[in-house]
Write a protein that holds these residues in place. Structure first.
Motif, PDB file in Angstrom:
ATOM      1  N   THR A 145      87.664  19.981  67.946  1.00  0.00           N
ATOM      2  CA  THR A 145      86.891  18.816  67.524  1.00  0.00           C
ATOM      3  C   THR A 145      85.410  19.095  67.747  1.00  0.00           C
ATOM      4  O   THR A 145      85.038  19.883  68.615  1.00  0.00           O
ATOM      5  CB  THR A 145      87.294  17.563  68.325  1.00  0.00           C
ATOM      6  OG1 THR A 145      87.062  17.795  69.699  1.00  0.00           O
ATOM      7  CG2 THR A 145      88.739  17.202  68.091  1.00  0.00           C
ATOM      8  N   PHE A 146      84.595  18.460  66.950  1.00  0.00           N
ATOM      9  CA  PHE A 146      83.149  18.556  67.138  1.00  0.00           C
ATOM     10  C   PHE A 146      82.704  17.660  68.285  1.00  0.00           C
ATOM     11  O   PHE A 146      81.857  18.022  69.075  1.00  0.00           O
ATOM     12  CB  PHE A 146      82.404  18.123  65.869  1.00  0.00           C
ATOM     13  CG  PHE A 146      82.396  19.153  64.785  1.00  0.00           C
ATOM     14  CD1 PHE A 146      81.755  20.367  64.959  1.00  0.00           C
ATOM     15  CD2 PHE A 146      83.020  18.907  63.590  1.00  0.00           C
ATOM     16  CE1 PHE A 146      81.728  21.317  63.959  1.00  0.00           C
ATOM     17  CE2 PHE A 146      83.004  19.850  62.583  1.00  0.00           C
ATOM     18  CZ  PHE A 146      82.358  21.057  62.760  1.00  0.00           C
ATOM     19  N   LEU A 147      83.253  16.456  68.340  1.00  0.00           N
ATOM     20  CA  LEU A 147      82.869  15.498  69.371  1.00  0.00           C
ATOM     21  C   LEU A 147      83.556  15.834  70.686  1.00  0.00           C
ATOM     22  O   LEU A 147      84.732  16.221  70.707  1.00  0.00           O
ATOM     23  CB  LEU A 147      83.256  14.080  68.942  1.00  0.00           C
ATOM     24  CG  LEU A 147      82.596  13.568  67.673  1.00  0.00           C
ATOM     25  CD1 LEU A 147      83.193  12.219  67.284  1.00  0.00           C
ATOM     26  CD2 LEU A 147      81.106  13.464  67.844  1.00  0.00           C
ATOM     27  N   PRO A 148      82.869  15.676  71.797  1.00  0.00           N
ATOM     28  CA  PRO A 148      83.491  15.956  73.098  1.00  0.00           C
ATOM     29  C   PRO A 148      84.535  14.893  73.440  1.00  0.00           C
ATOM     30  O   PRO A 148      84.252  13.697  73.407  1.00  0.00           O
ATOM     31  CB  PRO A 148      82.323  15.937  74.076  1.00  0.00           C
ATOM     32  CG  PRO A 148      81.246  15.189  73.383  1.00  0.00           C
ATOM     33  CD  PRO A 148      81.465  15.330  71.915  1.00  0.00           C
ATOM     34  N   LEU A 149      85.718  15.342  73.749  1.00  0.00           N
ATOM     35  CA  LEU A 149      86.823  14.432  74.053  1.00  0.00           C
ATOM     36  C   LEU A 149      86.500  13.532  75.250  1.00  0.00           C
ATOM     37  O   LEU A 149      86.877  12.352  75.257  1.00  0.00           O
ATOM     38  CB  LEU A 149      88.102  15.217  74.310  1.00  0.00           C
ATOM     39  CG  LEU A 149      88.648  15.992  73.106  1.00  0.00           C
ATOM     40  CD1 LEU A 149      89.819  16.876  73.527  1.00  0.00           C
ATOM     41  CD2 LEU A 149      89.076  15.056  72.006  1.00  0.00           C
ATOM     42  N   SER A 150      85.806  14.072  76.242  1.00  0.00           N
ATOM     43  CA  SER A 150      85.495  13.271  77.433  1.00  0.00           C
ATOM     44  C   SER A 150      84.596  12.081  77.083  1.00  0.00           C
ATOM     45  O   SER A 150      84.770  10.989  77.617  1.00  0.00           O
ATOM     46  CB  SER A 150      84.834  14.135  78.498  1.00  0.00           C
ATOM     47  OG  SER A 150      83.625  14.685  78.012  1.00  0.00           O
ATOM     48  N   ARG A 151      83.660  12.278  76.166  1.00  0.00           N
ATOM     49  CA  ARG A 151      82.779  11.174  75.765  1.00  0.00           C
ATOM     50  C   ARG A 151      83.554  10.115  74.984  1.00  0.00           C
ATOM     51  O   ARG A 151      83.343   8.924  75.167  1.00  0.00           O
ATOM     52  CB  ARG A 151      81.618  11.687  74.903  1.00  0.00           C
ATOM     53  CG  ARG A 151      80.644  12.547  75.633  1.00  0.00           C
ATOM     54  CD  ARG A 151      79.719  11.672  76.476  1.00  0.00           C
ATOM     55  NE  ARG A 151      78.792  12.463  77.219  1.00  0.00           N
ATOM     56  CZ  ARG A 151      77.508  12.567  76.941  1.00  0.00           C
ATOM     57  NH1 ARG A 151      76.999  11.922  75.928  1.00  0.00           N
ATOM     58  NH2 ARG A 151      76.731  13.296  77.684  1.00  0.00           N
ATOM     59  N   VAL A 152      84.436  10.574  74.108  1.00  0.00           N
ATOM     60  CA  VAL A 152      85.243   9.632  73.335  1.00  0.00           C
ATOM     61  C   VAL A 152      86.131   8.829  74.282  1.00  0.00           C
ATOM     62  O   VAL A 152      86.280   7.621  74.132  1.00  0.00           O
ATOM     63  CB  VAL A 152      86.067  10.357  72.250  1.00  0.00           C
ATOM     64  CG1 VAL A 152      86.993   9.398  71.535  1.00  0.00           C
ATOM     65  CG2 VAL A 152      85.148  11.060  71.255  1.00  0.00           C
TER      66      VAL A 152
END
Length: 131
Positions: free
Chosen positions: A18-25
């Motif tokens: 994924t491009f987006l960081p999983l921890s932030r999501v």
């Protein structure tokens, strides 16, 4: 003319990354009071869905630019035109200039004080009628 193979190289192939960081999501998801346990599968799916939505939003806004550089104003115009994107109106509002905002505030204050004056007058009239 753009070669199809070069176009395919420029586009990212689908993968499990994924491009987006999983921890932030996960942090954003946890900030909702209704969120219970967030499994890794749900987190991954939400992240991928978010990425696809952002790609769709950018692609739709870019097609409306006629080949120009994509700018914030293009995104805000798309959000304002599309009924199905109205939930983003407060997140991606149209930009206004400072002097336009100041004029809006001045007009609001002026109309607000007129309404207050009207309320005061009607209140005093009703008091005098009651006597």
């Amino acid at each position: 003319m753009v070669d199809a193979s070069k176009l395919q190289q420029q586009q990212r192939k689908p993968s499990a990354d994924t491009f987006l960081p999983l921890s932030r999501v996960r942090t954003i998801m946890k900030s909702s009071m209704d969120t219970g346990l967030i499994t890794n599968e749900v987190l991954f799916l939400m992240t991928k869905c978010t990425e696809l939505f952002v790609q769709h939003l950018a692609r739709e806004a870019y097609t409306a630019t006629s080949g120009e550089t994509l700018k914030y104003e293009h995104l805000s115009q798309l959000v304002n035109k599309s009924k199905n994107l109205e939930f983003l109106l407060q997140i991606v509002p149209e930009k206004i200039r400072v002097h336009e905002f100041q004029e809006m505030l001045r007009l609001n204050r002026a109309s607000g004080s007129d309404e207050d004056d009207d309320d005061d007058e009607s209140g005093s009239e009703s008091e005098s009628e009651a006597e």
